[in-house]
Design a protein around this motif. Structure first.
Motif, PDB file in Angstrom:
ATOM      1  N   ASN A  62       0.829  -1.200   0.000  1.00 28.46           N
ATOM      2  CA  ASN A  62       0.000   0.000   0.000  1.00 28.46           C
ATOM      3  C   ASN A  62       0.867   1.256   0.000  1.00 28.46           C
ATOM      4  N   VAL A  63       2.003   1.208   0.722  1.00 27.18           N
ATOM      5  CA  VAL A  63       2.970   2.307   0.693  1.00 27.18           C
ATOM      6  C   VAL A  63       3.533   2.462  -0.711  1.00 27.18           C
ATOM      7  N   VAL A  64       3.844   1.345  -1.351  1.00 31.98           N
ATOM      8  CA  VAL A  64       4.351   1.382  -2.725  1.00 31.98           C
ATOM      9  C   VAL A  64       3.345   2.078  -3.640  1.00 31.98           C
ATOM     10  N   GLN A  65       2.079   1.711  -3.521  1.00 32.44           N
ATOM     11  CA  GLN A  65       1.045   2.310  -4.362  1.00 32.44           C
ATOM     12  C   GLN A  65       0.979   3.820  -4.155  1.00 32.44           C
ATOM     13  N   ARG A  66       1.039   4.265  -2.900  1.00 37.03           N
ATOM     14  CA  ARG A  66       0.972   5.699  -2.603  1.00 37.03           C
ATOM     15  C   ARG A  66       2.163   6.436  -3.214  1.00 37.03           C
ATOM     16  N   LEU A  67       3.370   5.897  -3.040  1.00 40.04           N
ATOM     17  CA  LEU A  67       4.569   6.573  -3.544  1.00 40.04           C
ATOM     18  C   LEU A  67       4.602   6.576  -5.074  1.00 40.04           C
ATOM     19  N   ILE A  68       4.088   5.521  -5.693  1.00 41.27           N
ATOM     20  CA  ILE A  68       4.014   5.462  -7.150  1.00 41.27           C
ATOM     21  C   ILE A  68       3.127   6.587  -7.675  1.00 41.27           C
ATOM     22  N   LYS A  69       1.980   6.780  -7.040  1.00 41.06           N
ATOM     23  CA  LYS A  69       1.053   7.832  -7.476  1.00 41.06           C
ATOM     24  C   LYS A  69       1.660   9.214  -7.282  1.00 41.06           C
ATOM     25  N   GLU A  70       2.357   9.426  -6.155  1.00 37.33           N
ATOM     26  CA  GLU A  70       2.969  10.729  -5.901  1.00 37.33           C
ATOM     27  C   GLU A  70       4.027  11.061  -6.943  1.00 37.33           C
ATOM     28  N   ALA A  71       4.717  10.051  -7.454  1.00 35.47           N
ATOM     29  CA  ALA A  71       5.781  10.270  -8.430  1.00 35.47           C
ATOM     30  C   ALA A  71       5.269  10.313  -9.866  1.00 35.47           C
ATOM     31  N   LYS A  72       3.943  10.158 -10.061  1.00 36.24           N
ATOM     32  CA  LYS A  72       3.350  10.084 -11.399  1.00 36.24           C
ATOM     33  C   LYS A  72       3.998   8.955 -12.203  1.00 36.24           C
ATOM     34  N   ALA A  73       4.339   7.888 -11.492  1.00 37.49           N
ATOM     35  CA  ALA A  73       4.919   6.698 -12.109  1.00 37.49           C
ATOM     36  C   ALA A  73       3.808   5.662 -12.286  1.00 37.49           C
ATOM     37  N   ALA A  74       4.186   4.449 -12.642  1.00 34.89           N
ATOM     38  CA  ALA A  74       3.214   3.370 -12.818  1.00 34.89           C
ATOM     39  C   ALA A  74       3.836   2.069 -12.336  1.00 34.89           C
ATOM     40  N   LEU A  75       2.977   1.106 -12.020  1.00 28.76           N
ATOM     41  CA  LEU A  75       3.445  -0.199 -11.554  1.00 28.76           C
ATOM     42  C   LEU A  75       2.630  -1.292 -12.216  1.00 28.76           C
ATOM     43  N   HIS A  76       3.326  -2.237 -12.824  1.00 34.11           N
ATOM     44  CA  HIS A  76       2.667  -3.374 -13.466  1.00 34.11           C
ATOM     45  C   HIS A  76       3.033  -4.644 -12.716  1.00 34.11           C
ATOM     46  N   VAL A  77       2.021  -5.445 -12.390  1.00 35.64           N
ATOM     47  CA  VAL A  77       2.230  -6.727 -11.708  1.00 35.64           C
ATOM     48  C   VAL A  77       1.875  -7.841 -12.674  1.00 35.64           C
ATOM     49  N   LYS A  78       2.792  -8.762 -12.848  1.00 39.74           N
ATOM     50  CA  LYS A  78       2.556  -9.935 -13.704  1.00 39.74           C
ATOM     51  C   LYS A  78       2.890 -11.167 -12.883  1.00 39.74           C
ATOM     52  N   THR A  79       1.927 -12.080 -12.751  1.00 43.38           N
ATOM     53  CA  THR A  79       2.146 -13.249 -11.915  1.00 43.38           C
ATOM     54  C   THR A  79       1.560 -14.482 -12.569  1.00 43.38           C
ATOM     55  N   LYS A  80       2.088 -15.630 -12.184  1.00 39.02           N
ATOM     56  CA  LYS A  80       1.553 -16.912 -12.654  1.00 39.02           C
ATOM     57  C   LYS A  80       1.775 -17.924 -11.537  1.00 39.02           C
ATOM     58  N   VAL A  81       0.699 -18.575 -11.150  1.00 34.36           N
ATOM     59  CA  VAL A  81       0.791 -19.535 -10.056  1.00 34.36           C
ATOM     60  C   VAL A  81       1.798 -20.625 -10.414  1.00 34.36           C
ATOM     61  N   GLY A  82       2.749 -20.841  -9.503  1.00 37.35           N
ATOM     62  CA  GLY A  82       3.776 -21.857  -9.709  1.00 37.35           C
ATOM     63  C   GLY A  82       5.014 -21.360 -10.428  1.00 37.35           C
ATOM     64  N   GLU A  83       4.978 -20.114 -10.947  1.00 37.25           N
ATOM     65  CA  GLU A  83       6.126 -19.616 -11.716  1.00 37.25           C
ATOM     66  C   GLU A  83       6.719 -18.320 -11.169  1.00 37.25           C
ATOM     67  N   GLY A  84       6.008 -17.627 -10.253  1.00 35.70           N
ATOM     68  CA  GLY A  84       6.568 -16.415  -9.674  1.00 35.70           C
ATOM     69  C   GLY A  84       5.847 -15.156 -10.088  1.00 35.70           C
ATOM     70  N   THR A  85       6.393 -14.027  -9.619  1.00 32.25           N
ATOM     71  CA  THR A  85       5.754 -12.723  -9.817  1.00 32.25           C
ATOM     72  C   THR A  85       6.798 -11.682 -10.185  1.00 32.25           C
ATOM     73  N   THR A  86       6.407 -10.762 -11.062  1.00 31.01           N
ATOM     74  CA  THR A  86       7.274  -9.641 -11.442  1.00 31.01           C
ATOM     75  C   THR A  86       6.532  -8.330 -11.233  1.00 31.01           C
ATOM     76  N   PHE A  87       7.113  -7.445 -10.431  1.00 29.08           N
ATOM     77  CA  PHE A  87       6.623  -6.074 -10.265  1.00 29.08           C
ATOM     78  C   PHE A  87       7.531  -5.162 -11.087  1.00 29.08           C
ATOM     79  N   THR A  88       6.969  -4.431 -12.026  1.00 23.20           N
ATOM     80  CA  THR A  88       7.762  -3.527 -12.860  1.00 23.20           C
ATOM     81  C   THR A  88       7.328  -2.085 -12.616  1.00 23.20           C
ATOM     82  N   VAL A  89       8.280  -1.262 -12.189  1.00 22.51           N
ATOM     83  CA  VAL A  89       8.038   0.154 -11.936  1.00 22.51           C
ATOM     84  C   VAL A  89       8.457   0.944 -13.176  1.00 22.51           C
ATOM     85  N   TYR A  90       7.566   1.799 -13.672  1.00 22.22           N
ATOM     86  CA  TYR A  90       7.854   2.659 -14.819  1.00 22.22           C
ATOM     87  C   TYR A  90       8.028   4.098 -14.340  1.00 22.22           C
TER      88      TYR A  90
END
Length: 423
Positions: A390-418
Motif C-alpha cells: 500500500n505504501v508502494v502504491q501511494r509513492l508510485i502515485k505521488e511520483a506520477k509513475a506506474a506499476l505493473h504486476v505480472k504473476t503466474k501460479v507456480g512460476e513467480g511474480t514480477t513487479f515492474t516500476v515505470y
C-alpha cells in the motif's frame, strides 16, 4: 378522493429561542384540503410544518428544506404516494415516511414498506394514534442520524488510524534507509581516519619532508581527498532526498540507488536463505522521483518477494531503458496482471523500467486484486503489517509513475516500476 384547487402552502413558525429553536420539520402531503388542515391543527405547535397538495410540490419542498418526517396519502391524483416515497428517499434516505390509506391492497402496503415507509395508518385516523406514529418516526429519524454520525466518526477514526500506521511504516523504512547512509559515510570516514594515523606515524617529529616520505604523504592526501569527496556526495544526495515537494526533487541516479539498496538488503535475514541479485544499469540514467521514495518502493517490493515463500527461491532486480512511451493498451487487469496508476501515469518517453522478479509460488487470481489494500496480508502477524504494498502504491502515485504486476501460479511474480527519465 378528489383533486383540490388549493395551492401548496407553508406555515412559517415565528422565531423562537432555546429548546423551541430545535423544532423538527414535518411534511404533510394530501390532495384533499380536509386531511391536510386537520393534520396542520394537530401538529402546528410541535413541528415546523410544510404542506403540499401533490407529489410534485412535495418533491420541490424536499429539495429546498431538510425534512425529518413526511405524512403522505397513498392514493392521490397524479403522482401516487408510493411514487412520492421513492422520490423522497432518493433525495434524503433518512426521511421517515408515514403512509395514509383508505382502501389500499396488502400488496401496495407491502411495496410501501419495502421502499422504506416506516408506518401506515388507515383513514379516518385517530389523533392519538397519529401523534404516536409521528413521534415514533421522529425518534427513528433522530436515531438514524445518530447512527450515521457515529458511523462517519468511526470512518474518520479508521482513516486517521490508517494514516498514522502508514506514517509509522514509512518512518520505519526510512530509518533503515538512513542507517544505510551512516554505513555509506562510515566507510570513507574509516579510510580517512586510518590514513591520517599512518601519516602521523610516518611524519612523527620530522622537521622536514622529502623523498619517500613526501611521496607517501602526497599519495595519502589524494586518497583522503577522494574519500572526503565521497562523503560530501553521499550527504548531498540524501539531504536532497528530504525535500517534500516532488517538483523540487533533483534527478536521482539509479545506479546510486541500486547500490544503496544492495547495502540495505545484503544483511537482511531473508537474503541469507535465498538468492538475491541486483543488476546495475550498463549506462546509468537519472529519474524524476524522490530518492528515498524510490529506495522505499524497491525495498518493499524486494522484501515482499523474499516473503512470498518459505522455500528457497530467487529475487532479481534489474532495469531497462525505454526510449518511448509505453503502449498501455497491452496491459490488462485480470487474474494474472494488474496495472496501477494508469490515469495518473506521466507516460512520456524516455522511461526507465525497473523490475523486481521472484521465482516464488505466484499470486492467486482471487488474491491479486487485494494486495495493495491497506492491512491486507497473507503472511503471519510477525512477518508484516500489510502496509508495504500500500505504501508502494501511494509513492508510485505521488511520483506520477506506474506499476505493473505480472504473476503466474507456480512460476513467480514480477513487479515492474515505470519511471520518467530526467532529460
Amino acid at each position: 378522493m378528489h383533486s383540490s384547487s388549493h395551492s401548496a402552502t407553508i406555515s412559517k413558525p415565528q422565531p423562537t429561542f432555546g429548546a423551541a429553536a430545535q423544532k423538527r420539520t414535518l411534511l404533510i402531503v394530501d390532495d384533499e384540503e380536509g386531511p391536510r388542515q386537520s393534520l396542520r391543527v394537530v401538529f402546528k405547535d410541535e413541528y415546523n410544518l410544510l404542506m403540499a397538495n401533490d407529489g410534485v410540490r412535495a418533491i420541490e419542498l424536499a429539495k429546498q428544506n431538510r425534512i425529518d418526517v413526511a405524512i403522505t396519502d397513498i392514493r392521490m391524483v397524479g403522482m401516487s404516494g408510493v411514487e412520492l416515497l421513492e422520490h423522497l428517499k432518493s433525495i434524503d434516505p433518512g426521511i421517515e415516511v408515514i403512509m395514509l390509506t383508505a382502501y389500499e391492497t396488502v400488496d401496495t402496503l407491502r411495496l410501501a414498506l419495502r421502499l422504506g415507509a416506516c408506518d401506515y395508518l388507515n383513514k379516518p385516523f385517530d389523533i392519538s394514534t397519529m401523534r404516536k406514529a409521528v413521534s415514533n418516526a421522529m425518534e427513528r429519524r433522530s436515531l438514524g442520524e445518530e447512527i450515521r454520525n457515529n458511523g462517519q466518526q468511526l470512518n474518520e477514526l479508521q482513516k486517521e488510524l490508517q494514516n498514522q500506521k502508514m506514517v509509522e511504516e514509512i518512518t520505519r523504512t526510512r530509518g533503515e534507509i538512513y542507517a544505510s547512509i551512516i554505513h555509506d559515510i562510515n566507510g570513507p570516514l574509516t579510510v580517512i581516519s586510518g590514513f591520517i594515523q599512518l601519516m602521523n606515524q610516518r611524519i612523527g617529529s620530522s622537521p622536514k619532508l622529502e623523498g619517500e616520505d613526501l611521496d607517501f604523504l602526497k599519495d595519502r592526501l589524494k586518497t583522503i581527498t577522494r574519500q572526503v569527496t565521497n562523503c560530501i556526495e553521499i550527504s548531498r544526495r540524501y539531504l536532497s532526498f528530504l525535500r517534500q515537494n516532488s517538483d523540487e526533487n533533483p534527478p536521482v541516479g539509479v545506479n546510486h540507488i541500486l547500490a544503496d539498496l544492495h547495502e540495505l538488503l545484503r544483511v537482511h535475514p531473508y537474503v541469507r536463505d535465498n538468492e538475491f541479485v541486483i543488476d546495475r544499469l550498463s549506462d546509468d540514467v537519472t529519474v524524476k522521483i524522490n530518492g528515498t521514495d524510490l529506495i522505499q518502493i524497491l525495498l518493499n517490493l524486494a522484501v515482499n518477494g523474499f516473503q512470498c515463500s518459505p522455500q528457497k527461491h530467487s529475487v532479481v532486480i534489474d532495469g531497462r531503458f525505454l526510449p518511448n512511451a509505453v503502449d498501455l493498451s497491452r496491459f490488462e487487469d485480470n487474474g494474472e496482471e494488474r496495472f496501477l496508476n494508469r490515469e495518473g501515469f506521466k507516460n512520456v518517453g524516455p522511461l526507465l523500467a525497473i523490475a523486481v522478479k521472484d521465482t516464488g509460488p505466484g499470486i492467486c487470481g482471487d488474491v491479486l486484486p487485494k494486495i495493495f489494500d491497506p492491512y491486507f496480508t497473507t503472511k503471519s502477524a510477525s512477518q508484516g503489517t500489510g502496509l508495504g504494498l500500500n505504501v508502494v502504491q501511494r509513492l508510485i502515485k505521488e511520483a506520477k509513475a506506474a506499476l505493473h504486476v505480472k504473476t503466474k501460479v507456480g512460476e513467480g511474480t514480477t513487479f515492474t516500476v515505470y519511471l520518467p527519465v530526467a532529460q
